[in-house]
Design a protein around this motif. Structure first.
Motif, PDB file in Angstrom:
ATOM      1  N   ASP A 127       0.899  -1.126  -0.077  1.00 15.02           N
ATOM      2  CA  ASP A 127      -0.024  -0.036  -0.177  1.00 15.02           C
ATOM      3  C   ASP A 127       0.937   1.333  -0.239  1.00 15.02           C
ATOM      4  O   ASP A 127       2.037   1.247   0.414  1.00 15.02           O
ATOM      5  N   LEU A 128       0.311   2.468  -0.474  1.00 19.68           N
ATOM      6  CA  LEU A 128       1.099   3.434  -0.346  1.00 19.68           C
ATOM      7  C   LEU A 128       0.764   4.022   1.170  1.00 19.68           C
ATOM      8  O   LEU A 128      -0.258   4.865   1.155  1.00 19.68           O
ATOM      9  N   LEU A 129       1.555   3.962   1.833  1.00 16.66           N
ATOM     10  CA  LEU A 129       1.336   4.012   3.223  1.00 16.66           C
ATOM     11  C   LEU A 129       2.827   4.672   4.003  1.00 16.66           C
ATOM     12  O   LEU A 129       3.807   3.981   3.826  1.00 16.66           O
ATOM     13  N   PHE A 130       2.621   5.759   4.595  1.00 14.52           N
ATOM     14  CA  PHE A 130       3.784   6.062   5.467  1.00 14.52           C
ATOM     15  C   PHE A 130       3.256   6.361   7.026  1.00 14.52           C
ATOM     16  O   PHE A 130       2.114   6.440   7.282  1.00 14.52           O
ATOM     17  N   THR A 131       4.278   6.238   7.708  1.00 15.52           N
ATOM     18  CA  THR A 131       4.370   6.200   9.307  1.00 15.52           C
ATOM     19  C   THR A 131       4.969   7.678   9.588  1.00 15.52           C
ATOM     20  O   THR A 131       6.095   7.933   9.044  1.00 15.52           O
ATOM     21  N   LEU A 132       4.545   8.525  10.250  1.00 21.02           N
ATOM     22  CA  LEU A 132       5.021  10.036  10.360  1.00 21.02           C
ATOM     23  C   LEU A 132       4.940  10.263  11.902  1.00 21.02           C
ATOM     24  O   LEU A 132       4.097  10.170  12.668  1.00 21.02           O
TER      25      LEU A 132
END
Length: 236
Positions: free
Chosen positions: A64-69
């Motif tokens: 998935d196009l998934l970021f953690t920030l």
């Protein structure tokens, strides 16, 4: 402990199958196991074209196009403008371990064991913690355990615990619905702290979704405090 140290404990006690550092990005790849082991993080300032390159990398990996920030990451509003939705704000709670270990766990309430007992795995399975998350636990190389929880003469809860660099951390704390509000989650958290202290931990930390008010209230009542936060952004 500062945020970087707690995030390092998180990475080692719930590791991705593959972790690739490429410039300002850390890519995580796993066959399931949740967002923590499949999200991409950003370690430096980036340009729009670098985000496009990261997206292509995730697509090619079938992720998935998934970021953690971190809430202060400058890329967060940029991702929002690109159509990424925010979800699962998570609080990392922390305390010196003796804040928890000064509490007692009732007899025949918590049973640490690795590999986990079948009853422990059954409770996780019933709570939605399936083979992909068990695979994450198997990947952990630092001291670790599953803890089976009993209350009212019934096996009713389970938690995974591990220790990295002197800090214990728990994941997958689950109590079956028919035994909730009986104190078992509290007992399992304290039992995990006792186990971690016996394996050299001087600190204790855990992640909790901010919207899970009962869990956050529990950890606060045990004397733990928010030490860091993170959230995800996903493009669907």
């Amino acid at each position: 402990m500062d945020r970087a140290a707690i995030i390092d404990v998180l990475e080692h006690t719930w590791p991705a199958e593959v972790r690739v550092v490429d410039g300002p990005f850390v890519f995580r790849r796993s066959k399931g196991g949740g967002k923590r082991v499949t999200a991409t993080s950003v370690t430096a300032s980036i340009e729009q074209d670098q985000i496009e390159q990261a997206e292509q990398h995730m697509r090619e990996a079938g992720q998935d196009l998934l970021f953690t920030l971190d809430p202060t990451d400058k890329v967060d509003p940029i991702l929002a403008e690109r159509g990424y939705d925010a979800l699962d704000e998570t609080i990392l709670f922390h305390c010196p371990i003796d804040v928890l270990t000064r509490r007692e766990v009732p007899l025949v309430t918590a049973f640490p064991c690795w590999p986990p007992l079948q009853l422990t795995k059954d409770i996780w399975q019933e709570s939605g913690i399936g083979a992909d998350r068990l695979a994450v636990m198997e990947r952990v190389t630092c001291p670790k355990t599953g803890i089976l929880g009993r209350i009212n003469d019934r096996a009713a809860g389970a938690v995974f615990a591990a220790v990295h660099q002197g800090c214990g951390m728990i994941h997958s704390l689950e109590v079956l619905p028919f035994q909730r509000r009986n104190g078992l989650a509290r007992h399992l958290t304290v039992a995990a702290a006792h186990w971690a202290a016996a394996h050299g931990a001087t600190d204790f930390a855990l992640p909790a979704v901010a919207q899970n008010a009962p869990a956050c209230a529990l950890y606060t009542s045990l004397g733990m405090s928010p030490a860091a936060r993170y959230h995800y952004r996903i493009k669907t």
